[in-house]
Design an enzyme around this catalytic site. Structure first.
Site, PDB file in Angstrom:
ATOM      1  N   GLU A   1      49.737 -16.550 -70.392  1.00  0.00           N
ATOM      2  CA  GLU A   1      50.026 -15.118 -70.529  1.00  0.00           C
ATOM      3  C   GLU A   1      48.686 -14.405 -70.541  1.00  0.00           C
ATOM      4  O   GLU A   1      47.939 -14.487 -71.521  1.00  0.00           O
ATOM      5  CB  GLU A   1      50.792 -14.862 -71.831  1.00  0.00           C
ATOM      6  CG  GLU A   1      52.153 -15.534 -71.888  1.00  0.00           C
ATOM      7  CD  GLU A   1      53.173 -14.880 -70.949  1.00  0.00           C
ATOM      8  OE1 GLU A   1      52.912 -13.782 -70.453  1.00  0.00           O
ATOM      9  OE2 GLU A   1      54.213 -15.514 -70.702  1.00  0.00           O
TER      10      GLU A   1
ATOM     11  N   CYS B   1      48.299  -6.254 -74.143  1.00  0.00           N
ATOM     12  CA  CYS B   1      48.331  -6.730 -72.754  1.00  0.00           C
ATOM     13  C   CYS B   1      49.270  -5.913 -71.886  1.00  0.00           C
ATOM     14  O   CYS B   1      49.033  -5.763 -70.697  1.00  0.00           O
ATOM     15  CB  CYS B   1      48.716  -8.195 -72.724  1.00  0.00           C
ATOM     16  SG  CYS B   1      50.273  -8.530 -73.547  1.00  0.00           S
TER      17      CYS B   1
ATOM     18  N   ASN C   1      44.727  -9.802 -80.598  1.00  0.00           N
ATOM     19  CA  ASN C   1      45.188  -8.407 -80.494  1.00  0.00           C
ATOM     20  C   ASN C   1      46.542  -8.154 -81.145  1.00  0.00           C
ATOM     21  O   ASN C   1      46.792  -7.070 -81.634  1.00  0.00           O
ATOM     22  CB  ASN C   1      45.180  -7.960 -79.030  1.00  0.00           C
ATOM     23  CG  ASN C   1      46.141  -8.750 -78.180  1.00  0.00           C
ATOM     24  OD1 ASN C   1      46.375  -9.934 -78.426  1.00  0.00           O
ATOM     25  ND2 ASN C   1      46.711  -8.130 -77.191  1.00  0.00           N
TER      26      ASN C   1
HETATM   27  P1  NAD Z   1      39.934 -14.777 -74.263  1.00  0.00           P
HETATM   28  O1  NAD Z   1      40.515 -15.475 -73.099  1.00  0.00           O
HETATM   29  O2  NAD Z   1      38.482 -14.538 -74.251  1.00  0.00           O
HETATM   30  O3  NAD Z   1      40.268 -15.549 -75.608  1.00  0.00           O
HETATM   31  C1  NAD Z   1      41.580 -15.725 -76.126  1.00  0.00           C
HETATM   32  C2  NAD Z   1      41.554 -16.881 -77.112  1.00  0.00           C
HETATM   33  O4  NAD Z   1      41.472 -18.080 -76.391  1.00  0.00           O
HETATM   34  C3  NAD Z   1      40.342 -16.885 -78.046  1.00  0.00           C
HETATM   35  O5  NAD Z   1      40.776 -17.255 -79.324  1.00  0.00           O
HETATM   36  C4  NAD Z   1      39.424 -17.942 -77.465  1.00  0.00           C
HETATM   37  O6  NAD Z   1      38.672 -18.602 -78.453  1.00  0.00           O
HETATM   38  C5  NAD Z   1      40.416 -18.894 -76.861  1.00  0.00           C
HETATM   39  N1  NAD Z   1      39.912 -19.652 -75.715  1.00  0.00           N
HETATM   40  C6  NAD Z   1      39.384 -19.148 -74.573  1.00  0.00           C
HETATM   41  N2  NAD Z   1      39.083 -20.163 -73.738  1.00  0.00           N
HETATM   42  C7  NAD Z   1      39.452 -21.307 -74.359  1.00  0.00           C
HETATM   43  C8  NAD Z   1      39.412 -22.694 -74.005  1.00  0.00           C
HETATM   44  N3  NAD Z   1      38.941 -23.106 -72.829  1.00  0.00           N
HETATM   45  N4  NAD Z   1      39.888 -23.589 -74.881  1.00  0.00           N
HETATM   46  C9  NAD Z   1      40.385 -23.198 -76.062  1.00  0.00           C
HETATM   47  N5  NAD Z   1      40.445 -21.917 -76.460  1.00  0.00           N
HETATM   48  C10 NAD Z   1      39.981 -20.979 -75.613  1.00  0.00           C
HETATM   49  O7  NAD Z   1      40.727 -13.401 -74.385  1.00  0.00           O
HETATM   50  P2  NAD Z   1      40.404 -12.182 -75.312  1.00  0.00           P
HETATM   51  O8  NAD Z   1      39.516 -11.268 -74.556  1.00  0.00           O
HETATM   52  O9  NAD Z   1      39.998 -12.599 -76.652  1.00  0.00           O
HETATM   53  O10 NAD Z   1      41.886 -11.544 -75.406  1.00  0.00           O
HETATM   54  C11 NAD Z   1      42.247 -10.435 -74.704  1.00  0.00           C
HETATM   55  C12 NAD Z   1      42.883 -10.805 -73.368  1.00  0.00           C
HETATM   56  O11 NAD Z   1      44.137 -11.421 -73.620  1.00  0.00           O
HETATM   57  C13 NAD Z   1      43.180  -9.593 -72.517  1.00  0.00           C
HETATM   58  O12 NAD Z   1      42.853  -9.851 -71.174  1.00  0.00           O
HETATM   59  C14 NAD Z   1      44.678  -9.424 -72.660  1.00  0.00           C
HETATM   60  O13 NAD Z   1      45.285  -8.751 -71.594  1.00  0.00           O
HETATM   61  C15 NAD Z   1      45.141 -10.836 -72.805  1.00  0.00           C
HETATM   62  N6  NAD Z   1      46.447 -10.903 -73.488  1.00  0.00           N
HETATM   63  C16 NAD Z   1      47.544 -11.209 -72.750  1.00  0.00           C
HETATM   64  C17 NAD Z   1      48.797 -11.229 -73.359  1.00  0.00           C
HETATM   65  C18 NAD Z   1      50.047 -11.540 -72.567  1.00  0.00           C
HETATM   66  O14 NAD Z   1      51.086 -11.750 -73.168  1.00  0.00           O
HETATM   67  N7  NAD Z   1      49.988 -11.592 -71.251  1.00  0.00           N
HETATM   68  C19 NAD Z   1      48.913 -10.956 -74.710  1.00  0.00           C
HETATM   69  C20 NAD Z   1      47.768 -10.660 -75.432  1.00  0.00           C
HETATM   70  C21 NAD Z   1      46.532 -10.644 -74.801  1.00  0.00           C
END
Ligand code: NAD
Length: 532
Positions: free
Chosen positions: A269, A303, A173
């Site tokens: 995060e 987020c 994002n």
């Molecule tokens: P997601 O958890 O589905 O995936 C995020 C990334 O992590 C992807 O590239 C995925 O391939 C990878 N991933 C997931 N599980 C993994 C594992 N077990 N091992 C290795 N890699 C793994 O999240 P998403 O839906 O793609 O992203 C959006 C989410 O992220 C929303 O909930 C948003 O709020 C959150 N977000 C939080 C912040 C913050 O700073 N708190 C910032 C940006 C996004």
């Protein structure tokens, strides 16, 4: 959209790729993925149009192991590199990012579908983060004298050693911010990094790494792998000395469990369902502008963006009129320039979630004040900025993160009710409070259960206050980025205590009883002398 098979999405209306994204650039960036020459490939497509964008090699678990092996060797020399040298590299990187920002803006827009204005904020973020850690890392990481066990006789020092090789997993994002900001701090602390950016936005992540090497980072210190979590996530975890994860709460829970089994530290995060509270004395026009800035950046795929808005009953109608008018005036579309207010969603699954949440709410009685529908006329993944009222707990979006351009507006009678509504969520990432009275705003902010709370700002004030910690309470995460926490988490503290002349064991000619009496007396003197 990511496809790892032969099917290709068909072209839709919308701008072609900008001239800066040449086949040579794509070739140069994708060649930097740590993967075997005969690796299988995965293709991404541009959200604005659905046309194919980039073709990446896919890393296998063996490729990830090899990246860690290279990183381990490179990290030893990097940790021994004087911090002044690391600082120079980071300041050069800062200058390169600013000078070549147009390349980054084009890549971010092409991969993510966001507006140029939203993409530019990521450039600003990386400028701030790289300057901050370049100039402050020595202060955080240098040896610190600590009070010794016995004043004058114990010389105690706290050292900070790098963890080793850090795994960074970053989402799609905020392709530049999320790829670079946590990595910058890990690198400055003397670690190597093996990173898995989300495939959809891996070009921007690779561009950022490429620039860091151009700035002087030694080979092997930062490596990128591409692949699904289900395929290489285990290897990324098994080899990590520390895990930095940004993504959904569901994935974060799994990562935390795996980190626990390995007994390594993890910073998580995660998601949010952030609330904004408009107090009865707020400047309504400014609060309405603030609500637009809070709810729709990067089409709500942020987020820290706001999905719940609580407004004092006495100003509800006036506020809603001002907010709705502004939202209806927003220019939605695709353009590689600064002319657009709201861009596209990034993936078909995001569009699906947003449409499902809004349709479910409307079917159960929510009122649509603005937006409420997809805009396939603009491109395959556009959705209008949407304001809902009459939202009730039986609707999915009442308490589930939509991660799209959708906000629910509620009113409240008194401030206690506003706080209890804002806090009625397991999340706790960000909050926003609007008032003409700064002291009142700060007092209300302190009662909001969230890691960052902004007064008269949506999120940028707290996010940009890089000297202070940023992160989530509750289901929004563990650990913090930014400030001292954001770099010290990547280190192992070590205490060196050198005992001189006399220790805790009684000297040979003094009996244990006399020794106990002497020490008791010494403790009383220390207290009376005000020693901390
Ligand atoms: P997601 O958890 O589905 O995936 C995020 C990334 O992590 C992807 O590239 C995925 O391939 C990878 N991933 C997931 N599980 C993994 C594992 N077990 N091992 C290795 N890699 C793994 O999240 P998403 O839906 O793609 O992203 C959006 C989410 O992220 C929303 O909930 C948003 O709020 C959150 N977000 C939080 C912040 C913050 O700073 N708190 C910032 C940006 C996004």
């Amino acid at each position: 959209m990511v496809t790892d098979h032969a099917s290709r999405p068909t072209a839709a209306r919308g701008p072609g790729l900008p001239a800066s994204i040449t086949p040579a650039l794509l070739e140069r960036l994708t060649a930097q993925v740590s993967a075997a020459p005969d690796a299988s490939r995965v293709t991404t497509s541009a959200p604005y149009t659905g046309v194919p964008l980039a073709d990446f090699p896919v890393s296998t678990p063996e490729d990830v192991e090899a990246a860690f092996a290279r990183a381990r060797i490179a990290q030893k020399a990097w940790a021994a590199t004087p911090i002044e040298e690391r600082k120079k590299i980071l300041l050069r990187y800062h200058d390169l990012v600013l000078a070549r920002q147009d390349e980054a803006l084009d890549l971010m827009q092409a991969e993510n579908g966001k507006t140029r204005r939203d993409a530019f904020l990521e450039v600003v973020d990386i400028g701030i983060v790289s300057r901050y850690y370049a100039r402050n890392a020595a202060k955080y990481l240098g040896p610190k004298r600590r009070r010794g066990a016995i004043p004058l006789l114990t010389h105690t020092t706290e050292l900070r050693h790098p963890k080793g090789v850090v795994t960074v997993i970053s989402p799609w994002n905020y392709p530049l911010s999320m790829a670079a900001s946590d990595t910058i701090a890990a690198l400055m602390a003397g670690n190597a990094v093996v990173q898995k950016p989300d495939t959809q936005t891996a070009l921007t992540a690779l561009w950022s790494m490429d620039l860091m090497y151009e700035a002087g980072l030694p080979a092997g210190v930062w490596q990128m792998v591409i692949g699904r979590g289900s395929s290489i996530g285990g290897t990324l975890m098994d080899n990590a000395d520390y895990m930095m994860f940004t993504g959904s709460t569901a994935s974060g829970r799994k990562i935390a469990g795996d980190a626990g089994r390995r007994l390594i530290g993890a910073s998580l995060e995660l998601g949010g369902k952030n609330a904004m509270i408009v107090l009865d004395d707020a400047d309504i026009e400014k609060a309405a502008d603030g609500a637009v800035a809070a709810c729709f950046p990067s089409a709500g795929q942020l987020c820290v963006s706001i999905e719940r808005l609580y407004v004092a009953e006495s100003i509800r109608d006036e506020f809603i009129a001002a907010f709705t008018a502004r939202t209806k005036n927003l220019k939605i579309g695709a353009a590689y320039d600064y002319s657009i207010d709201v861009g596209s969603l990034t993936t078909p699954s995001q569009l699906e979630t947003v449409a499902e949440h809004v349709d479910d709410a409307v079917a159960k009685g929510a009122t649509v004040l603005a937006g409420g529908k997809a805009r396939p006329d603009l491109g395959p993944l556009f959705y209008e900025p949407t304001i809902l009222t009459d939202v009730t707990p039986d609707m999915t979006l009442y308490d589930h993160e939509t991660f799209g351009p959708v906000v629910s507006v509620y009113s409240y009678r008194d401030i206690d009710e506003a706080i209890s509504l804002a806090n009625a969520t397991p999340y706790g990432l960000n909050g926003s409070v609007w008032t003409r009275n700064g002291a009142r705003g700060r007092a209300v902010a302190a009662r909001v259960h969230a890691g960052t709370v902004n007064v008269n700002e949506a999120f940028a004030a707290a996010w940009g206050s890089i000297d202070a910690p940023m992160g989530g309470m509750g289901d929004s995460g563990l650990g913090r980025r930014h400030g001292a926490d954001g770099i010290l988490k990547y280190t192992e503290p070590q205490t060196i205590a050198h005992q001189r002349i006399q220790g805790f064991t009684p000297p040979a000619r003094i009996s244990p009883e006399t020794w106990a009496t002497l020490l008791t007396g010494a403790l009383k003197v220390l207290k009376a002398a005000g020693v901390r």
